[in-house]
Design a protein around this motif. Sequence first.
Motif, short mmCIF file in Angstrom:
data_model
loop_
_atom_site.label_atom_id
_atom_site.label_comp_id
_atom_site.label_asym_id
_atom_site.label_seq_id
_atom_site.Cartn_x
_atom_site.Cartn_y
_atom_site.Cartn_z
N ALA A 17 1.29 -5.39 -9.88
CA ALA A 17 -0.01 -5.14 -9.67
C ALA A 17 -0.18 -3.79 -9.18
CB ALA A 17 -0.63 -6.39 -8.75
N ARG A 18 0.62 -3.40 -8.28
CA ARG A 18 0.34 -2.07 -7.62
C ARG A 18 0.64 -1.06 -8.84
NH1 ARG A 18 -2.08 -1.98 -2.68
NH2 ARG A 18 -1.91 -4.10 -2.13
N LYS B 244 -9.35 6.56 -13.69
CA LYS B 244 -10.73 7.29 -13.15
C LYS B 244 -10.92 8.48 -12.98
CE LYS B 244 -11.67 3.13 -10.39
NZ LYS B 244 -11.82 2.50 -8.92
N SER C 285 0.66 -1.16 0.00
CA SER C 285 0.12 0.15 -0.01
C SER C 285 0.75 1.41 0.02
CB SER C 285 -0.93 -0.12 1.25
OG SER C 285 -1.99 -1.05 1.09
N LYS D 252 3.62 -8.84 -7.73
CA LYS D 252 2.98 -7.71 -6.77
C LYS D 252 3.40 -6.22 -7.06
CE LYS D 252 2.60 -10.69 -2.82
NZ LYS D 252 2.82 -11.33 -1.41
N HIS E 196 -0.36 -1.18 -11.88
CA HIS E 196 -1.81 -1.29 -12.33
C HIS E 196 -2.87 -0.51 -11.70
CE1 HIS E 196 -0.48 -3.65 -15.68
NE2 HIS E 196 -0.10 -4.85 -15.17
N LYS E 197 -2.91 -0.73 -10.35
CA LYS E 197 -3.60 -0.21 -9.39
C LYS E 197 -3.60 1.34 -9.45
CE LYS E 197 -4.81 -3.46 -6.16
NZ LYS E 197 -5.22 -3.71 -4.80
N VAL E 198 -2.43 1.77 -9.68
CA VAL E 198 -2.01 3.34 -9.86
C VAL E 198 -2.51 3.86 -10.96
CG1 VAL E 198 -0.46 5.06 -9.91
CG2 VAL E 198 -0.15 3.42 -8.24
N ASP E 199 -2.19 2.91 -12.14
CA ASP E 199 -2.86 3.44 -13.47
C ASP E 199 -4.46 3.63 -13.51
OD1 ASP E 199 -0.33 3.77 -14.48
OD2 ASP E 199 -0.34 1.56 -15.33
N ALA E 200 -4.97 2.51 -12.77
CA ALA E 200 -6.49 2.80 -12.63
C ALA E 200 -6.93 3.77 -11.81
CB ALA E 200 -6.94 1.39 -11.92
N PHE E 201 -6.18 4.43 -10.66
CA PHE E 201 -6.75 5.36 -10.09
C PHE E 201 -6.65 6.53 -10.94
CE2 PHE E 201 -4.89 9.41 -7.89
CZ PHE E 201 -5.69 9.37 -7.02
N GLN F 180 2.23 1.82 -3.52
CA GLN F 180 1.24 2.40 -4.19
C GLN F 180 0.94 4.00 -4.01
OE1 GLN F 180 -2.23 0.17 -4.22
NE2 GLN F 180 -3.81 1.77 -4.93
#
Length: 160
Positions: free
Chosen positions: A141-142, A152, A101, A138, A144-149, A104
């Motif tokens: 994956a983080r 949006k 976290s 892992k 990708h989560k930042v790119d998604a943030f 990220q």
Amino acid sequence: MKFKPEAWRALQPPPFHEGEYEVKLDSGEIIRAMYQQTQWLQDTSRFAQWRGQRLKGMKQDKPRRRVMDRYRANAQATYSPAAQAAHFLARRAVSLGKQFSAYQFYLVVQTLDPALLGQVDTQWIAKLAAQPSVSKEKILARHHKVDAFFSKRGGHPTRA
């Protein structure tokens, strides 16, 4: 940022950040000791416990998450508050032992305002990436989560 002393900890695991810590000796005396390059600079034979400093207001993450959620790529005024909130949340995650976290949130800060990252932050990021136990999946994956943030909220910020 304001800090307060955290709870006493056993000698293992050692601190993650380099710096000065309070150390309780086996006699009950409390001294200051430096921790650098993954080792204590003083003789540890009499050390019983150590403690560092923790950010005040560590339980108050929801207001900072709301500030981050207000980030919009087309509104430059939202960059700085979102970066400051992400920086606080990254350090909070480090203190809670939530390294992915923290990573990220540090990625968000690097994107919004890299000048906000201090030496402690960059050392933490490098140390995490160098750990053999950290899987590349892992970390990816983080990312990708930042790119998604960002997607949006209109995408990554554009720099002039």
